[in-house]
Design an enzyme around this catalytic site. Sequence first.
Site, mmCIF file in Angstrom:
data_model
loop_
_atom_site.group_PDB
_atom_site.id
_atom_site.type_symbol
_atom_site.label_atom_id
_atom_site.label_comp_id
_atom_site.label_asym_id
_atom_site.label_seq_id
_atom_site.Cartn_x
_atom_site.Cartn_y
_atom_site.Cartn_z
ATOM 1 N N GLY A 65 0.828 -1.202 0.000
ATOM 2 C CA GLY A 65 0.000 0.000 0.000
ATOM 3 C C GLY A 65 0.860 1.248 0.000
ATOM 4 O O GLY A 65 1.947 1.260 0.596
ATOM 5 N N SER A 66 0.388 2.275 -0.688
ATOM 6 C CA SER A 66 1.200 3.489 -0.833
ATOM 7 C C SER A 66 0.364 4.748 -0.743
ATOM 8 O O SER A 66 0.663 5.757 -1.378
ATOM 9 C CB SER A 66 1.931 3.462 -2.186
ATOM 10 O OG SER A 66 0.979 3.363 -3.238
ATOM 11 N N GLY A 67 -0.712 4.689 0.029
ATOM 12 C CA GLY A 67 -1.489 5.888 0.290
ATOM 13 C C GLY A 67 -0.745 6.775 1.271
ATOM 14 O O GLY A 67 0.455 6.593 1.530
ATOM 15 N N ASN A 68 -1.450 7.706 1.861
ATOM 16 C CA ASN A 68 -0.849 8.654 2.793
ATOM 17 C C ASN A 68 -0.158 7.942 3.958
ATOM 18 O O ASN A 68 1.039 8.144 4.222
ATOM 19 C CB ASN A 68 -1.956 9.592 3.280
ATOM 20 C CG ASN A 68 -1.456 10.753 4.125
ATOM 21 O OD1 ASN A 68 -1.895 10.928 5.247
ATOM 22 N ND2 ASN A 68 -0.565 11.556 3.580
ATOM 23 N N TRP A 69 -0.874 7.077 4.646
ATOM 24 C CA TRP A 69 -0.337 6.381 5.821
ATOM 25 C C TRP A 69 0.671 5.313 5.415
ATOM 26 O O TRP A 69 1.702 5.127 6.054
ATOM 27 C CB TRP A 69 -1.477 5.795 6.624
ATOM 28 C CG TRP A 69 -1.155 5.087 7.914
ATOM 29 C CD1 TRP A 69 -1.831 4.026 8.420
ATOM 30 C CD2 TRP A 69 -0.128 5.377 8.880
ATOM 31 N NE1 TRP A 69 -1.292 3.639 9.632
ATOM 32 C CE2 TRP A 69 -0.246 4.462 9.934
ATOM 33 C CE3 TRP A 69 0.885 6.336 8.945
ATOM 34 C CZ2 TRP A 69 0.606 4.441 11.040
ATOM 35 C CZ3 TRP A 69 1.744 6.332 10.052
ATOM 36 C CH2 TRP A 69 1.591 5.394 11.077
ATOM 37 N N GLY A 70 0.402 4.602 4.319
ATOM 38 C CA GLY A 70 1.342 3.589 3.860
ATOM 39 C C GLY A 70 2.686 4.179 3.491
ATOM 40 O O GLY A 70 3.745 3.596 3.770
ATOM 41 N N PHE A 153 -10.291 -3.203 0.250
ATOM 42 C CA PHE A 153 -9.494 -3.835 -0.803
ATOM 43 C C PHE A 153 -8.716 -5.062 -0.312
ATOM 44 O O PHE A 153 -8.070 -5.756 -1.104
ATOM 45 C CB PHE A 153 -8.493 -2.830 -1.390
ATOM 46 C CG PHE A 153 -9.145 -1.590 -1.939
ATOM 47 C CD1 PHE A 153 -10.167 -1.672 -2.872
ATOM 48 C CD2 PHE A 153 -8.739 -0.338 -1.503
ATOM 49 C CE1 PHE A 153 -10.767 -0.529 -3.380
ATOM 50 C CE2 PHE A 153 -9.342 0.814 -2.001
ATOM 51 C CZ PHE A 153 -10.363 0.720 -2.941
ATOM 52 N N LYS A 261 -12.998 3.885 16.271
ATOM 53 C CA LYS A 261 -12.833 5.319 16.516
ATOM 54 C C LYS A 261 -13.192 6.145 15.289
ATOM 55 O O LYS A 261 -13.574 7.309 15.408
ATOM 56 C CB LYS A 261 -11.412 5.623 17.004
ATOM 57 C CG LYS A 261 -10.293 5.136 16.074
ATOM 58 C CD LYS A 261 -9.858 6.158 15.068
ATOM 59 C CE LYS A 261 -8.772 5.611 14.162
ATOM 60 N NZ LYS A 261 -8.228 6.611 13.248
#
Length: 416
Positions: A65-70, A153, A261
């Site tokens: 994964g390479s989103g913001n957090w990844g 996903f 949360k």
Amino acid sequence: MPLPSSPSPHFPSLFLPLHSPSLFMAPGFKQQLPQVGAAAPHNTCSSNISDDGQVLLKSKVTVVGSGNWGTVAAKLIASNTLKLGSFHEEVRMWVFEETLPSGEKLTDVINRTNENVKYLPGIKLGKNVVADPDLENAVKDANMLVFTTPHQFMEGICKTLVGKIKTDAEAISLVKGVEVKMEGPRMTSNLISEKLGINCSVLMGANIANEIAVEKFSEATVGYRENEEIAEKWVQLFSTSYFMVTAVQDVEGVELCGTLKNVVAIAAGFVDGLEMGNNTKAAIMRIGLKEMRALSKLLFLSVKDSTFFESCGVADLITTCLGGRNRKVAEAFAKNGGQRSFDELEAEMLQGQKLQGVSTAREVYEVLSHRGWLELFPLFTIVHEICTGHLPPSAIVKYSGQKPKLSLLKASVNCH
């Protein structure tokens, strides 16, 4: 990087863990050299020999994964693999390939600029981060897998990886979400373990990615099952001078905190959008924490009360209700009187990132409805009703303060 044993500019004494820091900051795994003529032990990691004549097994890490957090996770990990002899320096990061407005592939730009220009612009990742658009190729040599993709996903990703990963691989999930089955909810960590046949820990906490990216002090919690040695290694892999990680033996508790949360954050966003004030928001957060704890313990008897006082619990709830994408988009939803859908607002405001709170609220609602628990959890129930347009955003206060029927709660506990 080992935690300091005394206060430092990076770690004031207030933030030092209650237990000994050395417990979760062990050096790399070591194994005695085999005797001459003996068969070498099977090992999927490469190794080198330390000064004291022992084999130091080196682990290889891939971030899925390479989103913001990844991307932030890859940055954290890559800074440590350069320093720690128990890890390969290179960190692979699987990228869902996209074509940028310039016509270039996102993967090519990441590898050329050392920056995820779409999801974390302006932040250098470390030269040892290698973006790879081929999922199977990205994981083939790794024995430590870090999952960071949106939870919707994960089923497809796991199906793709069946038979494609090392048999001795360990996984950790940074994914916040739950899959609903008729027999009950299935956590992402369980999905990974069941589909891939490997152990899966979790990491959750008060982690707004953009703040960690610029190295502002933050905390996180690793939840593990039985293998303390693996927990030590995950803590070692993620810990930096600005990112303090501790571990607890409570996978379900840690993961449910990180999941539920986001539903409370949607409620907090409604309060902000309607300008109801800080007192109201604090009340919603308190009710939300209470429902988080109650539902977690109803679903899994092993969940520990103490987990809710870790970073993954109350701290994550606070930071998500004060900032973060779920609160932000829910605020816009309320300001528009619920006339614009969450899908529309997500596409406009998040530049390709995905909301978790709305889908989680739906999944939680399905669990509550199936179990006959809707009246036990008025806040969780009403968030879903507002998200689907059955009630206006202003209903968040009218219904959330209702006291659950204790007779129903007792009956549910007795039947659990």
